[in-house]
Design a protein around this motif. Structure first.
Motif, PDB file in Angstrom:
ATOM      1  N   VAL A  70       0.859  -1.180   0.000  1.00 59.28           N
ATOM      2  CA  VAL A  70       0.000   0.000   0.000  1.00 59.28           C
ATOM      3  C   VAL A  70       0.900   1.236   0.000  1.00 59.28           C
ATOM      4  O   VAL A  70       1.794   1.366   0.855  1.00 59.28           O
ATOM      5  CB  VAL A  70      -0.941   0.026   1.219  1.00 59.28           C
ATOM      6  CG1 VAL A  70      -1.750   1.323   1.246  1.00 59.28           C
ATOM      7  CG2 VAL A  70      -1.876  -1.181   1.193  1.00 59.28           C
ATOM      8  N   LYS A  71       0.662   2.131  -0.932  1.00 59.31           N
ATOM      9  CA  LYS A  71       1.418   3.379  -1.029  1.00 59.31           C
ATOM     10  C   LYS A  71       0.575   4.515  -0.485  1.00 59.31           C
ATOM     11  O   LYS A  71      -0.575   4.703  -0.895  1.00 59.31           O
ATOM     12  CB  LYS A  71       1.804   3.658  -2.477  1.00 59.31           C
ATOM     13  CG  LYS A  71       2.621   4.930  -2.668  1.00 59.31           C
ATOM     14  CD  LYS A  71       2.993   5.130  -4.131  1.00 59.31           C
ATOM     15  CE  LYS A  71       3.814   6.400  -4.332  1.00 59.31           C
ATOM     16  NZ  LYS A  71       4.156   6.604  -5.768  1.00 59.31           N
ATOM     17  N   SER A 130      -3.264   7.027   8.708  1.00 57.07           N
ATOM     18  CA  SER A 130      -3.969   5.781   8.968  1.00 57.07           C
ATOM     19  C   SER A 130      -4.750   5.397   7.720  1.00 57.07           C
ATOM     20  O   SER A 130      -5.409   6.260   7.117  1.00 57.07           O
ATOM     21  CB  SER A 130      -4.912   5.926  10.164  1.00 57.07           C
ATOM     22  OG  SER A 130      -5.689   4.753  10.350  1.00 57.07           O
ATOM     23  N   VAL A 131      -4.646   4.126   7.320  1.00 60.57           N
ATOM     24  CA  VAL A 131      -5.331   3.637   6.128  1.00 60.57           C
ATOM     25  C   VAL A 131      -6.235   2.469   6.531  1.00 60.57           C
ATOM     26  O   VAL A 131      -5.803   1.570   7.267  1.00 60.57           O
ATOM     27  CB  VAL A 131      -4.329   3.175   5.052  1.00 60.57           C
ATOM     28  CG1 VAL A 131      -5.071   2.651   3.818  1.00 60.57           C
ATOM     29  CG2 VAL A 131      -3.392   4.312   4.660  1.00 60.57           C
ATOM     30  N   GLY A 151     -13.019  -7.924  12.437  1.00 61.94           N
ATOM     31  CA  GLY A 151     -13.916  -8.497  11.451  1.00 61.94           C
ATOM     32  C   GLY A 151     -13.319  -8.373  10.069  1.00 61.94           C
ATOM     33  O   GLY A 151     -12.207  -8.824   9.806  1.00 61.94           O
ATOM     34  N   THR A 152     -14.060  -7.729   9.171  1.00 64.43           N
ATOM     35  CA  THR A 152     -13.542  -7.529   7.808  1.00 64.43           C
ATOM     36  C   THR A 152     -12.733  -6.249   7.667  1.00 64.43           C
ATOM     37  O   THR A 152     -12.085  -6.033   6.637  1.00 64.43           O
ATOM     38  CB  THR A 152     -14.712  -7.479   6.811  1.00 64.43           C
ATOM     39  OG1 THR A 152     -15.543  -6.350   7.104  1.00 64.43           O
ATOM     40  CG2 THR A 152     -15.541  -8.760   6.860  1.00 64.43           C
ATOM     41  N   LEU A 153     -12.756  -5.379   8.697  1.00 69.69           N
ATOM     42  CA  LEU A 153     -12.069  -4.091   8.624  1.00 69.69           C
ATOM     43  C   LEU A 153     -10.589  -4.254   8.972  1.00 69.69           C
ATOM     44  O   LEU A 153     -10.244  -4.821  10.007  1.00 69.69           O
ATOM     45  CB  LEU A 153     -12.713  -3.095   9.581  1.00 69.69           C
ATOM     46  CG  LEU A 153     -12.058  -1.707   9.648  1.00 69.69           C
ATOM     47  CD1 LEU A 153     -12.194  -0.976   8.315  1.00 69.69           C
ATOM     48  CD2 LEU A 153     -12.663  -0.887  10.790  1.00 69.69           C
ATOM     49  N   VAL A 154      -9.722  -3.726   8.114  1.00 68.79           N
ATOM     50  CA  VAL A 154      -8.281  -3.721   8.337  1.00 68.79           C
ATOM     51  C   VAL A 154      -7.829  -2.270   8.465  1.00 68.79           C
ATOM     52  O   VAL A 154      -8.205  -1.424   7.646  1.00 68.79           O
ATOM     53  CB  VAL A 154      -7.522  -4.399   7.176  1.00 68.79           C
ATOM     54  CG1 VAL A 154      -6.018  -4.373   7.439  1.00 68.79           C
ATOM     55  CG2 VAL A 154      -8.012  -5.820   6.976  1.00 68.79           C
ATOM     56  N   THR A 155      -7.037  -1.967   9.492  1.00 61.31           N
ATOM     57  CA  THR A 155      -6.524  -0.614   9.703  1.00 61.31           C
ATOM     58  C   THR A 155      -5.008  -0.677   9.856  1.00 61.31           C
ATOM     59  O   THR A 155      -4.496  -1.455  10.660  1.00 61.31           O
ATOM     60  CB  THR A 155      -7.142   0.032  10.948  1.00 61.31           C
ATOM     61  OG1 THR A 155      -8.561   0.053  10.817  1.00 61.31           O
ATOM     62  CG2 THR A 155      -6.624   1.456  11.131  1.00 61.31           C
ATOM     63  N   ALA A 156      -4.309   0.128   9.076  1.00 59.27           N
ATOM     64  CA  ALA A 156      -2.842   0.210   9.126  1.00 59.27           C
ATOM     65  C   ALA A 156      -2.448   1.619   9.525  1.00 59.27           C
ATOM     66  O   ALA A 156      -2.906   2.594   8.922  1.00 59.27           O
ATOM     67  CB  ALA A 156      -2.244  -0.151   7.775  1.00 59.27           C
ATOM     68  N   ARG A 157      -1.596   1.710  10.542  1.00 61.26           N
ATOM     69  CA  ARG A 157      -1.121   3.012  11.012  1.00 61.26           C
ATOM     70  C   ARG A 157       0.377   3.082  10.856  1.00 61.26           C
ATOM     71  O   ARG A 157       1.079   2.076  10.958  1.00 61.26           O
ATOM     72  CB  ARG A 157      -1.522   3.236  12.476  1.00 61.26           C
ATOM     73  CG  ARG A 157      -3.037   3.362  12.676  1.00 61.26           C
ATOM     74  CD  ARG A 157      -3.388   3.574  14.138  1.00 61.26           C
ATOM     75  NE  ARG A 157      -4.824   3.819  14.333  1.00 61.26           N
ATOM     76  CZ  ARG A 157      -5.736   2.873  14.412  1.00 61.26           C
ATOM     77  NH1 ARG A 157      -5.367   1.589  14.341  1.00 61.26           N
ATOM     78  NH2 ARG A 157      -7.007   3.179  14.567  1.00 61.26           N
ATOM     79  N   ASN A 158       0.853   4.307  10.630  1.00 63.57           N
ATOM     80  CA  ASN A 158       2.295   4.496  10.456  1.00 63.57           C
ATOM     81  C   ASN A 158       3.067   4.048  11.683  1.00 63.57           C
ATOM     82  O   ASN A 158       2.536   3.999  12.807  1.00 63.57           O
ATOM     83  CB  ASN A 158       2.603   5.964  10.179  1.00 63.57           C
ATOM     84  CG  ASN A 158       2.293   6.855  11.369  1.00 63.57           C
ATOM     85  OD1 ASN A 158       1.149   7.275  11.541  1.00 63.57           O
ATOM     86  ND2 ASN A 158       3.302   7.154  12.193  1.00 63.57           N
ATOM     87  N   LEU A 178     -10.171   2.595  -0.277  1.00 68.47           N
ATOM     88  CA  LEU A 178      -9.259   2.739   0.847  1.00 68.47           C
ATOM     89  C   LEU A 178      -9.492   4.110   1.469  1.00 68.47           C
ATOM     90  O   LEU A 178      -9.520   5.125   0.757  1.00 68.47           O
ATOM     91  CB  LEU A 178      -7.798   2.611   0.408  1.00 68.47           C
ATOM     92  CG  LEU A 178      -7.220   1.185   0.348  1.00 68.47           C
ATOM     93  CD1 LEU A 178      -7.831   0.401  -0.800  1.00 68.47           C
ATOM     94  CD2 LEU A 178      -5.702   1.241   0.219  1.00 68.47           C
ATOM     95  N   SER A 179      -9.661   4.152   2.767  1.00 73.93           N
ATOM     96  CA  SER A 179      -9.838   5.414   3.485  1.00 73.93           C
ATOM     97  C   SER A 179      -8.502   5.803   4.107  1.00 73.93           C
ATOM     98  O   SER A 179      -7.885   5.016   4.826  1.00 73.93           O
ATOM     99  CB  SER A 179     -10.896   5.237   4.578  1.00 73.93           C
ATOM    100  OG  SER A 179     -10.952   6.382   5.409  1.00 73.93           O
ATOM    101  N   CYS A 180      -8.055   7.010   3.829  1.00 74.20           N
ATOM    102  CA  CYS A 180      -6.770   7.497   4.351  1.00 74.20           C
ATOM    103  C   CYS A 180      -7.007   8.777   5.142  1.00 74.20           C
ATOM    104  O   CYS A 180      -7.586   9.743   4.626  1.00 74.20           O
ATOM    105  CB  CYS A 180      -5.807   7.746   3.211  1.00 74.20           C
ATOM    106  SG  CYS A 180      -4.118   8.129   3.742  1.00 74.20           S
TER     107      CYS A 180
END
Length: 372
Positions: free
Chosen positions: A291-292, A305-306, A328-335, A366-368
């Motif tokens: 993910v970029k 946060s994405v 659940g189905t939600l994935v969250t990636a933070r710096n 994708l929500s950023c």
């Protein structure tokens, strides 16, 4: 008390005994690494590359003409290749240029009693093709993790065929900060991580120089990889095979080519940042993605946060360059600490491996979000 008479060994038995001793000594000399450490495996470091191609046939005289730089390295010290993961120095305290003179960068300043000296030899080392934006894959057999990994590339105009490598020839093109082994990708015999690198303007033959500062001790690894920018295609992202403990290997690690990836997802048009998702590799039941994240605002940001939703049962297994959580189905990636701050227009990326079912479509949205 008299000493009992012992019949002398027959000549044939004596020869067999001597051969057994010699064989034991050779086994010790040419066994795999005594302790597991790490190396760049893609684009492969010089020692790992020579072991990968010739570890099962290292006495073949054809190497002298087919692969002369590896030939001279094998002749100088075969243990440099059997111990492809042990090219390090201790106690450098971050002063890499002070510890390693110009012309000795590929041997780590002639470390390990000169075992790796032949890796400094100037000449036509075999190259692998790369693009100007590429990834360096580091394999850590002992799961030490990293205080940091820094990736350099020689400047355009450097002639690797005739010039010894100097610090002034290098430009930093990629790095990661403190990353524990728990955030690396689990492999069969260790863990691995990929470091994004960007070297614009490079064409032709170059040297990629990687410094790995391991986390368990003040132990610094110094690794030269030979590449060709604008070559015929990307290099494979293979995982190393552990060298044998008694006899040389009979084959090189397998190379796998991932199938064609689906197109990247559409960037999120709203908010202060955008994110694109791309699948970079696939295999039965699993995949790797990147993910970029780009700061699309007119002001610097200090965090991002994405988030996205998986609709086909996908699961994230391990990630690097981000902290990833799922609900659940939600994935969250933070710096993480070293890649949250982005200037306007600047980008960073993170990657992960995951499991998938029969299908693995790219998430639609994708929500950023950012932290100013």
């Amino acid at each position: 008390m008299s000493t009992p008479y012992r019949r002398p060994l027959p000549l044939a038995a004596a020869i067999i005994a001597v051969c057994a001793v010699v064989a034991a000594l050779l086994t010790t000399a040419f066994s795999g690494p005594a302790s597991a450490h790490g190396s760049v495996v893609d684009p492969a470091s010089r020692a790992y590359s020579c072991w990968q191609r010739w570890g099962g046939d290292f006495q073949n005289p054809a190497m002298a003409t087919q692969d002369p730089m590896c030939w001279q390295a094998w002749q100088a010290d075969p243990n440099a290749m059997w111990n492809w993961n042990g090219l390090f120095r201790e106690g450098v305290a971050g002063n890499h240029q002070g510890a390693i003179p110009d012309g000795q960068l590929c041997s780590g300043g002639r470390t390990q009693s000169g075992r790796y000296n032949a890796l400094d030899t100037v000449g036509a080392w075999k190259t692998v093709p790369v693009t100007n934006s590429f990834r360096v894959k580091f394999f850590d057999q002992a799961s030490h993790g990293a205080d940091y990994i820094r990736v350099y590339v020689t400047k355009q105009g450097f002639n690797a065929l005739t010039s010894p490598l100097r610090w002034s020839d290098l430009e930093l093109v990629g790095q990661i900060g403190n990353t524990p082994a728990s955030q690396w990708t689990r492999e069969v015999d260790g863990v691995s991580i990929q470091i994004p690198a960007n070297a614009p303007g490079r064409t032709g033959r170059h040297i990629v120089y990687t410094i790995w500062q391991a986390s368990h001790l003040d132990q610094s690894y110094y690794l030269c990889s030979d590449v060709d920018f604008g070559g015929s295609g990307p290099s494979p992202t293979t995982s190393p095979t552990t060298p044998p403990t008694s006899t040389p290997p009979t084959s090189t690690p397998p190379t796998s080519t991932p199938p064609t990836s689906p197109p990247p997802s559409t960037p999120n048009p709203a908010g202060g940042c955008t994110a694109t998702y791309a699948i970079t590799g696939s295999w039965g039941g699993g995949f790797q993605a990147e993910v970029k994240v780009t700061n699309g605002s007119g002001s610097p940001i200090r965090g991002w946060s994405v988030s996205w939703n998986y609709q086909n049962g996908q699961q994230v297994n391990s990630a690097w360059n981000a902290t990833v959580t799922t609900s659940g189905t939600l994935v969250t990636a933070r710096n993480v600490a070293y890649n949250g701050s982005l200037a306007p227009g600047a980008s960073t990326s993170f990657g992960f491996t995951g499991s998938a079912g029969a299908t693995n479509p790219v998430p639609g949205i994708l929500s950023c979000t950012t932290t100013a």
